[in-house]
Scaffold this motif. Structure first.
Motif, mmCIF file in Angstrom:
data_model
loop_
_atom_site.group_PDB
_atom_site.id
_atom_site.type_symbol
_atom_site.label_atom_id
_atom_site.label_comp_id
_atom_site.label_asym_id
_atom_site.label_seq_id
_atom_site.Cartn_x
_atom_site.Cartn_y
_atom_site.Cartn_z
ATOM 1 N N SER A 186 3.887 -6.532 -1.933
ATOM 2 C CA SER A 186 4.871 -5.677 -2.143
ATOM 3 C C SER A 186 6.454 -6.636 -2.056
ATOM 4 O O SER A 186 6.413 -7.510 -1.557
ATOM 5 N N VAL A 236 4.499 7.781 -8.741
ATOM 6 C CA VAL A 236 4.701 7.502 -7.245
ATOM 7 C C VAL A 236 5.846 7.732 -6.576
ATOM 8 O O VAL A 236 6.074 7.895 -5.302
ATOM 9 N N ARG A 237 7.040 7.822 -7.316
ATOM 10 C CA ARG A 237 8.131 8.119 -6.615
ATOM 11 C C ARG A 237 8.458 9.693 -6.627
ATOM 12 O O ARG A 237 9.348 10.268 -6.135
ATOM 13 N N GLU A 241 1.059 8.925 -1.808
ATOM 14 C CA GLU A 241 0.921 7.634 -1.785
ATOM 15 C C GLU A 241 1.911 7.017 -0.726
ATOM 16 O O GLU A 241 1.232 5.876 -0.050
ATOM 17 N N THR A 242 2.843 7.400 -0.730
ATOM 18 C CA THR A 242 3.893 6.993 0.296
ATOM 19 C C THR A 242 3.112 7.040 1.676
ATOM 20 O O THR A 242 3.233 6.160 2.659
ATOM 21 N N THR A 287 0.237 4.817 2.291
ATOM 22 C CA THR A 287 0.476 3.310 2.262
ATOM 23 C C THR A 287 1.134 3.122 3.791
ATOM 24 O O THR A 287 0.780 2.202 4.430
ATOM 25 N N GLU A 320 1.935 -3.021 -4.835
ATOM 26 C CA GLU A 320 2.017 -1.523 -4.105
ATOM 27 C C GLU A 320 3.207 -0.868 -5.095
ATOM 28 O O GLU A 320 4.110 -1.301 -5.450
ATOM 29 N N TYR A 321 2.938 0.552 -4.804
ATOM 30 C CA TYR A 321 3.960 1.659 -5.271
ATOM 31 C C TYR A 321 4.131 1.269 -6.702
ATOM 32 O O TYR A 321 3.252 0.783 -7.729
ATOM 33 N N ASP A 322 5.692 1.376 -7.049
ATOM 34 C CA ASP A 322 5.877 0.990 -8.570
ATOM 35 C C ASP A 322 6.741 -0.398 -8.660
ATOM 36 O O ASP A 322 7.378 -0.637 -9.319
#
Lengths: 262, 262
Positions: free
Chosen positions: B50, B92-93, B98-99, B102, B161-163
């Protein structure tokens, strides 16, 4: 918010629907015939003007929020809003005092005073969005808490609420910088336009003068406009050629970017 | 955070020191000799890499936050970090799941699991900052929760990870767009450099090839570089002229912008 009840509900329950600490402000540039203006609103009880702005709902995307906020404050819809910067450095963005006081002036209309721990009293960073329109195409209908609106020429803009002058300066710098890489004009000029018309558009937005012949050559070389076999009758001795955008190249340039130096 | 105790304190009391819902992610571009790389880190327990990121303290400006976060995660200081976009639209935002997951993987190192109502489990929008450095000039020292770091070439970057792939794509588009309006190279090239060297820098960052002679002419016309009366000895038949930046014009172009089309 268009009724007293909606405002009261927003103050009381807004924290369950909106994210704290974060707002959106919209800089709406309006161009028409050599003039570049900005849309300002005045909230109830305020002497200073400000940009239309609001909060982001917990269940909407940032882009959805920007469009909804502008629509709520002004009834303007369907603009191409572009995000350009987050404001979180200035004194007013660090402190909660001015935010709280400004809100309290507005909410006095419904007889509400915010406490120190209210979510609307918190430090609030703001995300800037801008759009460029023909201001004659736009009908503005301010909401309940907004007493009035105006389109002001950039050089006439007085000191605004919060850091909104700084937000406008940054938006203008971004618009000017974008103009070198993305074509503009499709929704700002008539379908058929003269070279002086598109030249004036660019000069007005860039706030500076530059050679018209070189400008024409650049636009033609990039394939953005094409000259028509048709002239505009302005007077007995003035009949400039008409041009139109090459929409295919225009859209391609919007997507891929094209570098225009003049 | 460099000790177990600091991490535990962050999880327990972080909400009093940091703003919820909002993080910063840093895209550090590293250029050296024809290669453009990006700094990635891997948090404890994670398979995916990330970007270095973190939260904004309630009493620091956004700019201060960006520099502190990068320094905490990597020990890198004194970079010219530029804000480029806020990410608040992707799935994801929008979601907290997911936050939370993670974070929980990372915090397993200190035996902590976040509850659903924990401030670190909330929907988090992220503000992107980028910088461009010579990656040989940078010493990276990851913090306690970071197991490793790497500099990866852009075309080799795997799903992150994430976006974070989307954040990198936007940062790269911004860097490429900036390069037409602001000079680069001062900290990325030797004091005296050859035309092939500065040409390779631009080609590598823009990810495309373009004519070297025209490029030289543009840089000379803008006054950004000047040719020295000195040549570099590369081989018996190769001794290209050396150039240096005209620092006065370079700084002026940084401030005012200059349009480079090639």
């Amino acid at each position: 918010m268009n009724t007293r009840q909606e405002v009261l509900d927003f103050v009381k329950n807004g924290h369950t629907r909106f994210l704290p600490h974060l707002s959106i402000d919209c800089v709406i540039f309006g161009y028409h015939a050599h003039q570049l203006k900005i849309l300002l609103i005045r909230h109830h009880g305020h002497e200073k003007w400000s940009l239309p702005g609001g909060y982001i709902a917990r269940d909407e995307t940032l882009t959805q929020a920007a469009h909804r906020i502008l629509a709520e404050k002004t009834q303007i819809t369907d603009l191409f809003l572009q995000q350009f910067y987050v404001f979180g450095d200035s004194v007013v963005r660090m402190s909660r005092i001015e935010t709280q006081q400004t809100h309290n002036t507005t909410f006095a209309k419904v007889g509400v005073t915010l406490g120190d721990n209210h979510w609307l009293s918190e430090r609030t960073l703001s995300i800037g969005y801008y759009a460029l329109v023909d201001y004659l195409d736009v009908v503005v209908t301010p909401e309940f808490l907004v007493d009035g609106f105006c389109w002001l020429e950039i050089k006439e803009i007085p000191p605004l609420e919060y850091d909104h002058n700084e937000i406008i300066a940054k938006a203008l710098a971004t618009l000017r910088s974008q103009i070198y890489q993305q074509p503009i004009g499709y929704s700002l000029l008539p379908e058929k336009f003269t070279l002086p018309e598109i030249h004036a558009l660019y000069e007005t937005i860039l706030g500076k003068q530059f050679d018209r012949r070189n400008f024409r050559k650049k636009l033609l070389t990039l394939g953005l406009i094409r000259q028509l076999d048709e002239q505009k009758r302005i007077g007995p001795h003035r009949s400039p050629f008409l041009y139109e955008f090459d929409l295919e190249n225009y859209r391609k340039a919007l997507e891929e970017g094209s570098v225009l130096a003049f």
